[in-house]
Design a protein around this motif. Sequence first.
Motif, short mmCIF file in Angstrom:
data_model
loop_
_atom_site.label_atom_id
_atom_site.label_comp_id
_atom_site.label_asym_id
_atom_site.label_seq_id
_atom_site.Cartn_x
_atom_site.Cartn_y
_atom_site.Cartn_z
N GLY A 100 38.77 79.29 -101.44
CA GLY A 100 37.41 79.31 -101.44
C GLY A 100 36.16 78.95 -102.80
N TYR A 101 37.31 79.72 -103.41
CA TYR A 101 36.72 79.44 -105.24
C TYR A 101 36.00 78.56 -105.72
N THR A 102 36.57 77.32 -105.13
CA THR A 102 36.60 75.93 -105.81
C THR A 102 36.01 75.44 -104.99
N VAL A 103 34.48 74.61 -105.05
CA VAL A 103 33.46 74.19 -104.00
C VAL A 103 33.50 72.94 -105.35
N GLY A 104 33.64 71.32 -103.81
CA GLY A 104 33.28 70.06 -104.56
C GLY A 104 32.00 69.60 -103.82
N ILE A 105 30.96 69.78 -105.58
CA ILE A 105 29.97 68.98 -105.13
C ILE A 105 30.02 67.34 -104.84
N LEU A 106 30.19 66.88 -104.11
CA LEU A 106 30.55 65.10 -104.38
C LEU A 106 30.10 64.43 -103.35
N ALA A 107 30.08 63.23 -103.43
CA ALA A 107 29.40 62.47 -103.67
C ALA A 107 30.65 61.16 -102.02
N ASN A 108 30.04 59.62 -102.15
CA ASN A 108 30.80 58.67 -101.66
C ASN A 108 31.73 58.59 -102.26
N GLY A 109 32.25 58.11 -103.29
CA GLY A 109 32.74 58.36 -104.67
C GLY A 109 34.66 59.20 -104.43
N ALA A 110 34.42 59.86 -103.23
CA ALA A 110 35.73 60.98 -103.40
C ALA A 110 36.17 59.88 -102.81
N TRP A 111 35.96 59.40 -101.17
CA TRP A 111 36.64 57.94 -100.18
C TRP A 111 36.69 57.43 -101.17
N THR A 112 35.92 56.30 -101.78
CA THR A 112 36.36 55.06 -102.61
C THR A 112 37.18 55.73 -102.99
N ASP A 113 37.57 56.38 -104.34
CA ASP A 113 38.63 56.69 -105.19
C ASP A 113 39.95 56.95 -104.45
N ALA A 114 39.98 57.76 -103.51
CA ALA A 114 41.47 57.91 -102.33
C ALA A 114 41.81 56.55 -101.82
N MET A 115 40.91 55.34 -101.00
CA MET A 115 40.86 54.29 -100.78
C MET A 115 41.43 53.35 -101.87
N LEU A 116 40.95 53.14 -103.20
CA LEU A 116 41.32 52.75 -104.52
C LEU A 116 42.24 52.97 -105.12
N PHE A 132 26.00 69.38 -96.34
CA PHE A 132 25.11 68.24 -96.89
C PHE A 132 24.45 68.42 -98.10
N VAL A 133 23.98 68.20 -98.72
CA VAL A 133 23.35 68.05 -99.73
C VAL A 133 21.86 67.13 -99.69
N ASN A 134 21.78 65.48 -99.89
CA ASN A 134 21.10 65.37 -99.91
C ASN A 134 21.65 63.84 -100.66
N TYR A 135 20.94 63.15 -100.31
CA TYR A 135 21.06 61.53 -100.72
C TYR A 135 20.28 61.47 -101.91
N ALA A 136 19.80 59.65 -102.46
CA ALA A 136 19.04 59.37 -103.85
C ALA A 136 19.64 57.81 -103.61
N PRO A 137 18.85 56.81 -103.24
CA PRO A 137 19.23 55.87 -104.36
C PRO A 137 19.66 55.02 -104.79
N VAL A 138 20.59 54.10 -105.12
CA VAL A 138 21.16 53.45 -106.36
C VAL A 138 19.93 52.59 -107.15
N TRP A 265 25.87 59.76 -101.71
CA TRP A 265 25.40 60.65 -100.30
C TRP A 265 25.85 61.54 -100.80
N ARG A 266 25.61 62.47 -100.49
CA ARG A 266 25.84 64.02 -101.88
C ARG A 266 26.71 65.23 -100.67
N PHE A 267 27.41 66.03 -100.71
CA PHE A 267 28.16 67.09 -99.62
C PHE A 267 29.15 68.29 -101.08
N ALA A 268 29.10 69.10 -100.42
CA ALA A 268 29.82 70.51 -100.79
C ALA A 268 31.34 70.07 -100.28
#
Length: 339
Positions: A100-116, A132-138, A265-268
């Motif tokens: 509980g002391y480590t929280v990743g502030i992540l985005a889509n790249g987390a599952w992209t890296d996992a797959m590729l 869920f935190v927020n999202y922003a267009p590229v 697409w950002r999430f914690a």
Amino acid sequence: MKKLVALLSLLLLVGSVPASADTLAEIRARLAASKPADYPTQPIEFVVVYPAGGGMDTTARLLAKYVEKYAGHRVIVVNKTGGAGFIGHTYLATQAKADGYTVGILANGAWTDAMLKAKGKWSHKNFEAVAFVNYAPVTWIASTEGRFKDKTLKDVVATIKSEPGTVKIAVVPSISFEFLAEQVETLAGGKVVKVPFQGGAPGVTALLGGHVDVATGFLSEYRGHLDAGKVKVLAAAAEQRAPDMPQVPTFNETLDAKHLVWSAWRFAAVPRGVPTARKGYLEAVLAAALRDPELQAEYQKTGSIVDNPYANAAAVDAAIEKSATLERQFFTTTGRLPK
């Protein structure tokens, strides 16, 4: 058990009542009453896998400030960079303690890296969402003193077609930045020079230095330069024009397409296995912070969209699974993954 019941009640309350409806003292009192007896006793780390100054870093630092406001605990933002995010993702998935002391502030790249890149050693299922935190267009931007200072996206695409291999575009490899460039190449019928960077902010710096012709990034990574008139936005990879940039066209409307939609697409999330009470407390604290009108206003200033359609962390996990499935289909179609 009483603490867990209190946490569940608090999550329902925080999720249904605007932050402004209760005083800060009242919200903090409820959070304190539901806090596990043994947690937290040390600072909580928000881990960002991209460099300081970028969109993810800004997102994390703003969130940390408001979590501290509601929980009264110290939150430290740590940038674990390298491999265009892969180093940090791997750390969170395989090395970070599930305490509980480590929280990743992540985005889509987390599952992209996992797959590729992860080669089966870890996947997005090594994480559990807590918010869920927020999202922003590229977006694509150009320097107001550079090659495309008085040009539109159509002009850039025309140049890619007529002068293939001459347009330099800053990207972050193996994420939406690179995928968007590839899709534009296909539509233009010509190749670009994709110049790799660790994040959007370094690419913007390269653009201002005249080292690339176009930079890929999020509004938060160049807002100051935009306000100063040093850059202009060519287009946004969104389904519709952003409320804070109504004058900026989308890639789809400019290029008569429907598939050019990419966002952060950002999430914690926490490493899988965090004790239920600690995870529930984190979810409650983050929910309180994210419903704060002041934080929402600060995110909107960065170009992020804060509308949250998810009722709880389980719904966020379900959305991640859906997005990962669609992205896997894209990678299969483009030959990045075997069918």
